[in-house]
Design a protein around this motif. Sequence first.
Motif, PDB file in Angstrom:
ATOM      1  N   GLN A   1      -1.400   9.766  -3.039  1.00 22.87           N
ATOM      2  CA  GLN A   1      -2.430   9.825  -2.018  1.00 22.87           C
ATOM      3  C   GLN A   1      -1.790   9.777  -0.624  1.00 22.87           C
ATOM      4  N   PRO A   2      -2.459  10.352   0.388  1.00 30.64           N
ATOM      5  CA  PRO A   2      -1.926  10.255   1.751  1.00 30.64           C
ATOM      6  C   PRO A   2      -2.013   8.819   2.258  1.00 30.64           C
ATOM      7  N   PHE A   3      -1.287   8.545   3.317  1.00 28.02           N
ATOM      8  CA  PHE A   3      -1.236   7.190   3.870  1.00 28.02           C
ATOM      9  C   PHE A   3      -1.035   7.296   5.378  1.00 28.02           C
TER      10      PHE A   3
ATOM     11  N   THR B   1       0.178   4.045  -2.895  1.00 27.97           N
ATOM     12  CA  THR B   1      -0.198   5.432  -2.620  1.00 27.97           C
ATOM     13  C   THR B   1       0.889   6.415  -3.034  1.00 27.97           C
TER      14      THR B   1
ATOM     15  N   GLU C   1       0.815  -1.213   0.000  1.00 26.44           N
ATOM     16  CA  GLU C   1       0.000   0.000   0.000  1.00 26.44           C
ATOM     17  C   GLU C   1       0.853   1.269   0.000  1.00 26.44           C
TER      18      GLU C   1
ATOM     19  N   ASP D   1      -4.910   5.996   1.560  1.00 26.61           N
ATOM     20  CA  ASP D   1      -5.693   7.132   1.064  1.00 26.61           C
ATOM     21  C   ASP D   1      -6.393   7.860   2.217  1.00 26.61           C
ATOM     22  N   THR D   2      -5.731   7.955   3.360  1.00 23.50           N
ATOM     23  CA  THR D   2      -6.326   8.585   4.537  1.00 23.50           C
ATOM     24  C   THR D   2      -5.369   9.641   5.080  1.00 23.50           C
ATOM     25  N   ASP D   3      -5.893  10.877   5.275  1.00 27.11           N
ATOM     26  CA  ASP D   3      -5.049  11.946   5.803  1.00 27.11           C
ATOM     27  C   ASP D   3      -5.073  11.937   7.328  1.00 27.11           C
TER      28      ASP D   3
ATOM     29  N   ALA E   1       0.029  13.676   1.121  1.00 22.53           N
ATOM     30  CA  ALA E   1      -0.018  13.324  -0.294  1.00 22.53           C
ATOM     31  C   ALA E   1       1.262  13.714  -1.020  1.00 22.53           C
TER      32      ALA E   1
ATOM     33  N   THR F   1       1.242   9.740   9.715  1.00 19.55           N
ATOM     34  CA  THR F   1       0.668   9.941   8.379  1.00 19.55           C
ATOM     35  C   THR F   1       1.724  10.462   7.424  1.00 19.55           C
TER      36      THR F   1
ATOM     37  N   SER G   1       0.193   6.898  -6.708  1.00 26.38           N
ATOM     38  CA  SER G   1      -1.032   7.639  -6.986  1.00 26.38           C
ATOM     39  C   SER G   1      -1.057   9.025  -6.341  1.00 26.38           C
TER      40      SER G   1
END
Length: 632
Positions: free
Chosen positions: A484-486, A479, A475, A544-546, A587, A584, A482
Amino acid sequence: MMWSALIANLAVVGLFILAWAHAELILLMLGRRVRAAAFGGVMGLGAVASILLSVEMQNGVLFDLRSTLLGVSGLLGGPITGLITGTIVAVHRLSVSGTGATADIVGIVISTGLGLLGYGLLRGRPPSTLATLLFAVLATPLALLSFLALPTQLLERGLSDAFLATLMLTVVATFLAVRALVFSQQRAEETMLFMAAADLAPDFAYIKDPRGRFLLANQALASFYGIARALEMRGKTDFDVAPPDRATALFAEEQEVLQTGVPIFEREELQVDDHGNERWFTSTKTPLYDTRGDALGLVGVMRDITRQKASDRELLASRDQLAFILTEMSDGLALFDSEGRIVYCNEQYRSMFPITGKLRVPGAFLPEILRAAVEQGEQPYIQPDGVDRWIDTVMSALRTGLDEEIHLFDGRWLHVRTKPLAGGNATVVVSDITLIKRAETELRGLTDELKLQATTDALTGLPNRRAIDECLVIELARTKRSGQPFSLVMIDIDHFKAFNDIYGHPAGDACLRSVAGALERTDRRPGDFVGRYGGEEFCAILPDTDEDGAYFFAERLRTAVRDLRRKHEGSEKGVVTISVGVATYAADDIDRTDAMLIARADEALYVAKGSGRDRVNGWTSSGSERWPAAQP
């Protein structure tokens, strides 16, 4: 006194459930009706035992956990089982009599009826975890409504505490009992399927533990040792079934395989039976290890190749090798000329094709045979619009060669090898590979099961550390690509060592399972991942979570565990709680490593624990709290 009696009730319920679970495999072999009757009897006796340990608050007014076993009996066993259990309990309760007898009979009828209603709604299928929870939460209170049948003056004499305690324990006992029985039945059915598949094989197959004891053995091996049923091999060693010298040699050999990790493949050995007859075998032994590298045992397969050895000797001694192959080979053989007509074929070749075998004679034209195979349904997997193209492919193979597998109408698989010869002729050799295909399917299933076991924590049923590490790497890479945040959430049970010291390790294990269940049941997106990191630590992977999304999810986890209200005298909170650390990658963070993210989450967790526990803390470079402490 009341709680002691109810806890004793809970222990009785657990004892009978565990007893049935351990006998599940044997009882499955006795037939559906016998198993249903036995299940009803065992659950009925368990309910009677629960009544004998009941809390008697007034003359004949009893509080116990009988409704758990009554409901489970009907839900999992069906009408016959439910009626047997209900009858046993009702007869016993009437024999005791007392003021609460009428209410108890009503409760017995309600519990039995609710179990049978659940069985009907599920159509006999095992209930899911959600269905189990709904049954436990909804059916139990309905069953206890039977106390409304008590005289009004009794209802006003302070029975509420006993009622609530019974209700709470009955809900818990019902849920755990159903899940335990469903799991034990599934494991027993899987074991029976494995044993049935193994019994179909002519080879001698077995699984042993590190001490050389048979865990599983197929019927072929049991018969070889003169034992009537394969189950009787369980727990025996080679010293119980083989001559002492051979048993000693086998034990030493298998211990070496387990210690070195080097398997044995197709090793030939000669044995002489009691009548002095020589028998040749090939032996394959492969060690099995758990995720820590500790030996679980070994899987072995022995194949009797006595006939093969005899055939080899005959083949070497034969002056006319070609005639011997044509008359004794197990494969089908055919010779085609350059036009595609059969020049010669043996009987095995014709027998391979039960419908068109009569057409496969010298002089027959191959395209006509192939078209008849499709039209008469011998090869139903050839689409009608592709027949001509298939025939052209087979005819071209007479010139170029081809290996293909054919699936016949009767489920058999044939391997067809076409080889061109000088002068335009071609040979076709046909082998029946049905057993190999079945073995491949079974092996894939076993491999998938072992893979699942290797990535699942045995105590909690959550994904284990290995699965977490794999998911984290995958993951993070996704991410990163892409943009995206993680987020990663690390969870630790507060004062867990103190919990073990006070209540003991079995209770600690139950606590871990309870916390794991709460974490698992917390609402989350399909891509979110919750697992056991090790010891009392858990973690959640949130692609995909900030930061904000991770905090709210972590707070839900903390609240879910606190809402369990599991007593913990060693904690200042009085109940089991968790501390949560969140880290975290934004992005735009390109430099992402799993080690760094884990370290940050651990650091945030450390701060949360140092700040009073039972709270969520986010990582910052300064080491201070990212969010306000969560209030208990």
